[in-house]
Design a protein around this motif. Structure first.
Motif, PDB file in Angstrom:
ATOM      1  N   ILE A 117      80.811  57.047  69.309  1.00  0.00           N
ATOM      2  CA  ILE A 117      80.917  57.607  67.952  1.00  0.00           C
ATOM      3  C   ILE A 117      81.453  56.555  66.996  1.00  0.00           C
ATOM      4  O   ILE A 117      80.956  56.396  65.877  1.00  0.00           O
ATOM      5  N   PHE A 118      82.462  55.816  67.432  1.00  0.00           N
ATOM      6  CA  PHE A 118      83.016  54.743  66.612  1.00  0.00           C
ATOM      7  C   PHE A 118      81.931  53.735  66.241  1.00  0.00           C
ATOM      8  O   PHE A 118      81.803  53.352  65.076  1.00  0.00           O
ATOM      9  N   LEU A 119      81.134  53.317  67.227  1.00  0.00           N
ATOM     10  CA  LEU A 119      80.087  52.331  66.964  1.00  0.00           C
ATOM     11  C   LEU A 119      79.015  52.882  66.021  1.00  0.00           C
ATOM     12  O   LEU A 119      78.511  52.156  65.155  1.00  0.00           O
ATOM     13  N   SER A 137      90.942  54.975  69.528  1.00  0.00           N
ATOM     14  CA  SER A 137      91.801  56.141  69.328  1.00  0.00           C
ATOM     15  C   SER A 137      91.758  56.541  67.866  1.00  0.00           C
ATOM     16  O   SER A 137      91.976  55.713  66.980  1.00  0.00           O
ATOM     17  N   CYS A 138      91.484  57.814  67.613  1.00  0.00           N
ATOM     18  CA  CYS A 138      91.454  58.338  66.252  1.00  0.00           C
ATOM     19  C   CYS A 138      92.709  59.170  66.035  1.00  0.00           C
ATOM     20  O   CYS A 138      92.964  60.121  66.770  1.00  0.00           O
ATOM     21  N   ARG A 158      78.253  51.291  62.424  1.00  0.00           N
ATOM     22  CA  ARG A 158      76.893  50.806  62.161  1.00  0.00           C
ATOM     23  C   ARG A 158      76.332  51.414  60.881  1.00  0.00           C
ATOM     24  O   ARG A 158      75.622  50.751  60.124  1.00  0.00           O
ATOM     25  N   ARG A 159      76.647  52.683  60.630  1.00  0.00           N
ATOM     26  CA  ARG A 159      76.174  53.352  59.413  1.00  0.00           C
ATOM     27  C   ARG A 159      77.040  53.040  58.194  1.00  0.00           C
ATOM     28  O   ARG A 159      76.796  53.532  57.103  1.00  0.00           O
ATOM     29  N   SER A 179      76.175  64.216  63.829  1.00  0.00           N
ATOM     30  CA  SER A 179      76.533  65.153  64.886  1.00  0.00           C
ATOM     31  C   SER A 179      77.884  65.813  64.587  1.00  0.00           C
ATOM     32  O   SER A 179      78.632  65.369  63.713  1.00  0.00           O
ATOM     33  N   LYS A 180      78.184  66.879  65.331  1.00  0.00           N
ATOM     34  CA  LYS A 180      79.439  67.597  65.119  1.00  0.00           C
ATOM     35  C   LYS A 180      80.652  66.710  65.373  1.00  0.00           C
ATOM     36  O   LYS A 180      81.615  66.747  64.615  1.00  0.00           O
TER      37      LYS A 180
END
Length: 85
Positions: free
Chosen positions: A50-52, A34-35, A56-57, A4-5
């Motif tokens: 998104i973090f998860l 926090s990124c 996972r990937r 995803s974007k």
């Protein structure tokens, strides 16, 4: 690979030297993500979901308790962007 974007933006920030820091509660449950860019700014697109997904990937990982960084697999998945340095 379908990314995803917001995942793409997060990976792009990490590819340029950023990191993801997480906070956990006393029961070791994930409470906040926090990124940070390499300049110290916070990326607002990076969320817990998104973090998860990225973890996972296996696009990101942490070594010995340090902040999460991009892996080789993550580098191969990120697409080039115009504002690359």
């Amino acid at each position: 690979m379908n990314i995803s974007k917001s995942e793409q933006r997060t990976l792009h920030v990490l590819a340029q030297g950023g990191s993801i820091r997480i906070e956990r509660d006393q029961n070791r449950n994930l409470t906040a993500v926090s990124c940070f860019t390499r300049d110290g700014h916070v990326l607002s697109d990076c969320s817990k979901q998104i973090f998860l997904k990225l973890r996972r990937r296996r696009f990101i990982r942490s070594e010995e308790g340090s902040p999460y960084r991009i892996t080789r697999l993550g580098l191969s998945a990120v697409r080039a962007q115009i504002n690359n340095r």
